[in-house]
Design a protein around this motif. Structure first.
Motif, PDB file in Angstrom:
ATOM      1  N   MET A  91       0.816  -1.198   0.000  1.00 37.93           N
ATOM      2  CA  MET A  91       0.000   0.000   0.000  1.00 37.93           C
ATOM      3  C   MET A  91       0.861   1.263   0.000  1.00 37.93           C
ATOM      4  N   LYS A  92       2.007   1.175   0.649  1.00 38.79           N
ATOM      5  CA  LYS A  92       2.897   2.331   0.700  1.00 38.79           C
ATOM      6  C   LYS A  92       3.337   2.739  -0.705  1.00 38.79           C
ATOM      7  N   TYR A  93       3.738   1.742  -1.518  1.00 37.44           N
ATOM      8  CA  TYR A  93       4.213   2.032  -2.863  1.00 37.44           C
ATOM      9  C   TYR A  93       3.085   2.477  -3.785  1.00 37.44           C
ATOM     10  N   LEU A  94       1.890   1.932  -3.574  1.00 35.40           N
ATOM     11  CA  LEU A  94       0.729   2.373  -4.339  1.00 35.40           C
ATOM     12  C   LEU A  94       0.449   3.844  -4.042  1.00 35.40           C
ATOM     13  N   SER A  95       0.496   4.200  -2.774  1.00 36.90           N
ATOM     14  CA  SER A  95       0.277   5.589  -2.378  1.00 36.90           C
ATOM     15  C   SER A  95       1.315   6.515  -3.017  1.00 36.90           C
ATOM     16  N   ILE A  96       2.578   6.121  -2.966  1.00 36.72           N
ATOM     17  CA  ILE A  96       3.634   6.944  -3.549  1.00 36.72           C
ATOM     18  C   ILE A  96       3.404   7.121  -5.052  1.00 36.72           C
ATOM     19  N   ALA A  97       3.110   6.032  -5.737  1.00 39.18           N
ATOM     20  CA  ALA A  97       2.904   6.095  -7.182  1.00 39.18           C
ATOM     21  C   ALA A  97       1.719   6.997  -7.539  1.00 39.18           C
ATOM     22  N   LEU A  98       0.609   6.832  -6.831  1.00 37.51           N
ATOM     23  CA  LEU A  98      -0.578   7.633  -7.130  1.00 37.51           C
ATOM     24  C   LEU A  98      -0.369   9.108  -6.790  1.00 37.51           C
ATOM     25  N   ARG A  99       0.339   9.371  -5.705  1.00 39.25           N
ATOM     26  CA  ARG A  99       0.644  10.754  -5.338  1.00 39.25           C
ATOM     27  C   ARG A  99       1.523  11.408  -6.398  1.00 39.25           C
ATOM     28  N   LEU A 100       2.502  10.659  -6.891  1.00 39.72           N
ATOM     29  CA  LEU A 100       3.375  11.182  -7.946  1.00 39.72           C
ATOM     30  C   LEU A 100       2.607  11.448  -9.235  1.00 39.72           C
ATOM     31  N   VAL A 101       1.740  10.531  -9.605  1.00 42.24           N
ATOM     32  CA  VAL A 101       0.946  10.705 -10.829  1.00 42.24           C
ATOM     33  C   VAL A 101       0.113  11.979 -10.737  1.00 42.24           C
ATOM     34  N   ALA A 102      -0.632  12.118  -9.653  1.00 43.47           N
ATOM     35  CA  ALA A 102      -1.490  13.296  -9.496  1.00 43.47           C
ATOM     36  C   ALA A 102      -0.667  14.577  -9.452  1.00 43.47           C
ATOM     37  N   ALA A 103       0.400  14.579  -8.679  1.00 44.82           N
ATOM     38  CA  ALA A 103       1.217  15.791  -8.528  1.00 44.82           C
ATOM     39  C   ALA A 103       1.887  16.189  -9.844  1.00 44.82           C
ATOM     40  N   VAL A 104       2.403  15.227 -10.581  1.00 44.88           N
ATOM     41  CA  VAL A 104       3.076  15.539 -11.844  1.00 44.88           C
ATOM     42  C   VAL A 104       2.081  16.127 -12.847  1.00 44.88           C
ATOM     43  N   ILE A 105       0.905  15.545 -12.939  1.00 40.21           N
ATOM     44  CA  ILE A 105      -0.097  16.078 -13.867  1.00 40.21           C
ATOM     45  C   ILE A 105      -0.489  17.498 -13.461  1.00 40.21           C
ATOM     46  N   LEU A 106      -0.742  17.701 -12.174  1.00 48.25           N
ATOM     47  CA  LEU A 106      -1.113  19.042 -11.714  1.00 48.25           C
ATOM     48  C   LEU A 106       0.014  20.043 -11.956  1.00 48.25           C
ATOM     49  N   LEU A 107       1.239  19.652 -11.680  1.00 49.26           N
ATOM     50  CA  LEU A 107       2.368  20.557 -11.844  1.00 49.26           C
ATOM     51  C   LEU A 107       2.639  20.904 -13.310  1.00 49.26           C
ATOM     52  N   GLN A 108       2.460  19.954 -14.206  1.00 52.01           N
ATOM     53  CA  GLN A 108       2.767  20.231 -15.608  1.00 52.01           C
ATOM     54  C   GLN A 108       1.777  21.209 -16.230  1.00 52.01           C
ATOM     55  N   THR A 109       0.591  21.351 -15.678  1.00 59.73           N
ATOM     56  CA  THR A 109      -0.366  22.314 -16.226  1.00 59.73           C
ATOM     57  C   THR A 109      -0.106  23.736 -15.735  1.00 59.73           C
ATOM     58  N   LEU A 110       0.698  23.867 -14.686  1.00 63.79           N
ATOM     59  CA  LEU A 110       0.940  25.190 -14.105  1.00 63.79           C
ATOM     60  C   LEU A 110       1.645  26.132 -15.066  1.00 63.79           C
ATOM     61  N   PHE A 111       2.542  25.614 -15.861  1.00 64.61           N
ATOM     62  CA  PHE A 111       3.245  26.449 -16.825  1.00 64.61           C
ATOM     63  C   PHE A 111       2.247  27.191 -17.712  1.00 64.61           C
ATOM     64  N   PHE A 112       1.245  26.465 -18.210  1.00 65.64           N
ATOM     65  CA  PHE A 112       0.258  27.048 -19.110  1.00 65.64           C
ATOM     66  C   PHE A 112      -0.629  28.064 -18.393  1.00 65.64           C
ATOM     67  N   LYS A 113      -0.992  27.742 -17.154  1.00 68.60           N
ATOM     68  CA  LYS A 113      -1.856  28.648 -16.396  1.00 68.60           C
ATOM     69  C   LYS A 113      -1.126  29.920 -15.990  1.00 68.60           C
ATOM     70  N   PHE A 114       0.075  29.793 -15.509  1.00 69.13           N
ATOM     71  CA  PHE A 114       0.790  30.951 -14.988  1.00 69.13           C
ATOM     72  C   PHE A 114       1.417  31.827 -16.081  1.00 69.13           C
ATOM     73  N   THR A 115       1.641  31.274 -17.261  1.00 69.57           N
ATOM     74  CA  THR A 115       2.199  32.084 -18.341  1.00 69.57           C
ATOM     75  C   THR A 115       1.119  32.679 -19.231  1.00 69.57           C
ATOM     76  N   GLY A 116      -0.140  32.329 -18.965  1.00 74.49           N
ATOM     77  CA  GLY A 116      -1.233  32.865 -19.776  1.00 74.49           C
ATOM     78  C   GLY A 116      -1.259  32.298 -21.179  1.00 74.49           C
ATOM     79  N   ALA A 117      -0.945  31.017 -21.295  1.00 74.06           N
ATOM     80  CA  ALA A 117      -0.961  30.361 -22.601  1.00 74.06           C
ATOM     81  C   ALA A 117      -2.352  30.487 -23.218  1.00 74.06           C
ATOM     82  N   LYS A 118      -2.406  30.627 -24.538  1.00 71.58           N
ATOM     83  CA  LYS A 118      -3.679  30.884 -25.220  1.00 71.58           C
ATOM     84  C   LYS A 118      -4.723  29.806 -24.926  1.00 71.58           C
ATOM     85  N   GLU A 119      -4.278  28.553 -24.745  1.00 70.47           N
ATOM     86  CA  GLU A 119      -5.232  27.478 -24.434  1.00 70.47           C
ATOM     87  C   GLU A 119      -5.893  27.715 -23.077  1.00 70.47           C
ATOM     88  N   SER A 120      -5.100  28.055 -22.085  1.00 76.85           N
ATOM     89  CA  SER A 120      -5.641  28.311 -20.754  1.00 76.85           C
ATOM     90  C   SER A 120      -6.533  29.538 -20.754  1.00 76.85           C
TER      91      SER A 120
END
Length: 128
Positions: A1-30
């Motif tokens: 369960m520990k490794y499942l938690s780590i993997a899922l936390r990483l997946v969610a965090a990486v996806i959320l973090l990768q969208t920040l560039f577009f949001k904070f730079t005012g990309a036309k898509e955002s």
């Protein structure tokens, strides 16, 4: 369960973090997405800040439950926006449903992390 938690936390965090560039730079898509929702620029910036905080909390083991709860709340808004106003695929952004799919992955990952760490939640965790 520990490794499942780590993997899922990483997946969610990486996806959320990768969208920040577009949001904070005012990309036309955002800008298009949040203009369509009537929430440009404050909705774009505000959701970006919330996603940044959720990501950091998800990555730190002691705050994983709080990060998962915050992530769930934030990504639920994105999913509802897709289902009610934007559509699953956003033609103007030419995403072929990718943004919606990533939102669902974050939702499922965060929900599972919250389930795994529910006892660590402040106040209500003791009752779960």
């Amino acid at each position: 369960m520990k490794y499942l938690s780590i993997a899922l936390r990483l997946v969610a965090a990486v996806i959320l973090l990768q969208t920040l560039f577009f949001k904070f730079t005012g990309a036309k898509e955002s800008v298009y997405i949040f203009s369509t929702l009537g929430a440009e620029p404050w909705g774009r910036i505000g959701s970006g800040v919330m996603e940044l905080i959720a990501s950091v909390l998800l990555l730190w083991p002691r705050t994983a439950a709080i990060g998962a709860a915050l992530s769930l709340g934030t990504i639920s808004g994105a999913i509802v926006s897709h289902l009610t106003k934007l559509g699953i695929s956003i033609p103007a952004v030419d995403d072929h449903g990718e943004l919606f799919a990533l939102a669902v992955v974050v939702f499922l990952s965060s929900a599972t992390v919250l389930l795994l760490h529910r006892r660590e939640l402040p106040v209500v965790g003791a009752f779960l």
